[in-house]
Design a protein around this motif. Structure first.
Motif, PDB file in Angstrom:
ATOM      1  N   THR A  81       2.138  10.037   8.488  1.00  0.00           N
ATOM      2  CA  THR A  81       3.066   8.784   8.632  1.00  0.00           C
ATOM      3  C   THR A  81       4.657   8.715   9.087  1.00  0.00           C
ATOM      4  N   ASP A 134      -1.211  -0.077   8.081  1.00  0.00           N
ATOM      5  CA  ASP A 134       0.013  -1.063   6.684  1.00  0.00           C
ATOM      6  C   ASP A 134       1.113  -0.467   6.521  1.00  0.00           C
ATOM      7  N   HIS A 157       1.006   3.048   5.034  1.00  0.00           N
ATOM      8  CA  HIS A 157      -0.109   4.167   4.822  1.00  0.00           C
ATOM      9  C   HIS A 157      -0.870   4.674   6.558  1.00  0.00           C
ATOM     10  N   ARG A 176      -4.962   4.025   9.819  1.00  0.00           N
ATOM     11  CA  ARG A 176      -6.766   4.487   9.112  1.00  0.00           C
ATOM     12  C   ARG A 176      -7.554   3.666  10.159  1.00  0.00           C
ATOM     13  N   SER A 225      -3.335  -7.454   8.076  1.00  0.00           N
ATOM     14  CA  SER A 225      -2.588  -5.851   8.569  1.00  0.00           C
ATOM     15  C   SER A 225      -2.765  -6.557   9.680  1.00  0.00           C
TER      16      SER A 225
END
Lengths: 109, 111
Positions: free
Chosen positions: A101, B38, B41, B44, B87
C-alpha cells in the motif's frame, strides 16, 4: 495471494536527510520491484531487484529473498523525491504482481 | 520513457454504459497488464495478457473483460459501468524478466 507490507506508511523528511523504506512479503517470490509514484500520478520503475543490491544515484535497494524483505535507501533526499513508493512482488514470471500500500514520502525544503 | 499510451486520459460516463479503455505499446513487450488504483488499496491487477489472444484474470476481474488482438494493443472493457468502477486505471508492460513499465493512467468516473 501474497501479502506485502510496507513501512513506514508515511514519512516526512528535511531536505538532505537519509531514509530507509522497508518491504516485507509473505511468500517466496520470483521478482521484486520498487516504484515511485510522483505527485502527478506517474509510476516510475526504480529497481528490478529479485535479490542482491543495486544502486542508482542517490537510491539503492537490497532484497534478501530468503528472509522475505527488501529495503529502499534514499540518501540526501530532495523535494523531487516526494511521492509514494511502492514495492511489488511476483511469484511466477509474467504472472500477477502484488503491490504493497506504499510509503508516502514528503521532503520539505 | 517506455512507449506506452493510454486513451482516453480522462472519462466521465453514466452508470450502465459500456466503456473501453485502450493501451498501446511500441516496445513489443510480451506481457501487458491492467491495474486499478484506489485509495487504501494500492494497485490491484484486473487482467493480464501473456501474448496475442492469451489473457487471464487477476485479483479484481469481475465486471471487466479484455482483448488483445495485436501485440501492441490491450483493451479493457467495462460491460456495464458501475460507480464502484470509478478509479484510476493503469496499463503496464513487461518482458518475462526485467522491469515493468506503466502508462500514465486513465481517470474514469462513473456517475
Amino acid at each position: 495471494g501474497i501479502q506485502v507490507e510496507q513501512s513506514p506508511p508515511d514519512l516526512i523528511l528535511q531536505e538532505g536527510a537519509n531514509s530507509t523504506l522497508r518491504c516485507n512479503f509473505s511468500d517466496s517470490v520470483n521478482n521484486l520491484q520498487w516504484f515511485h509514484q510522483n505527485p502527478w500520478g506517474q509510476l516510475i520503475n526504480l529497481f528490478y531487484i529479485p535479490s542482491g543490491t543495486k544502486q542508482n544515484g542517490r537510491l539503492s535497494a537490497t532484497t534478501v529473498a530468503t528472509e522475505r524483505y527488501s529495503l529502499l535507501y534514499i540518501s540526501s533526499s530532495q523535494t523531487t523525491d516526494s511521492g509514494v513508493y511502492f514495492c511489488a512482488v511476483e511469484r511466477n514470471t509474467g504472472n500477477q504482481f502484488y503491490f504493497g500500500t506504499g510509503t508516502s514520502l514528503t521532503v520539505i525544503p | 520513457d517506455a512507449g506506452i499510451t493510454q486513451s482516453p486520459r480522462h472519462k466521465v460516463t453514466e452508470t450502465g454504459t459500456p466503456v473501453t479503455l485502450r493501451c498501446h505499446q511500441t516496445e513489443n513487450h510480451r506481457y501487458m497488464y491492467w491495474y486499478r488504483q484506489d485509495p487504501g488499496h494500492g494497485l490491484r491487477l484486473i487482467h493480464y495478457s501473456y501474448g496475442v489472444k492469451d489473457t487471464d484474470k487477476g485479483e479484481v476481474s469481475d465486471g471487466y473483460s479484455v482483448s488483445r488482438s495485436k501485440t501492441e494493443d490491450f483493451l479493457l472493457t467495462l460491460e456495464s459501468a458501475t460507480s464502484s468502477q470509478t478509479s484510476v486505471y493503469f496499463c503496464a508492460i513487461s518482458e518475462a524478466t526485467g522491469p515493468t513499465f506503466f502508462g500514465s493512467g486513465t481517470r474514469l468516473t462513473v456517475v
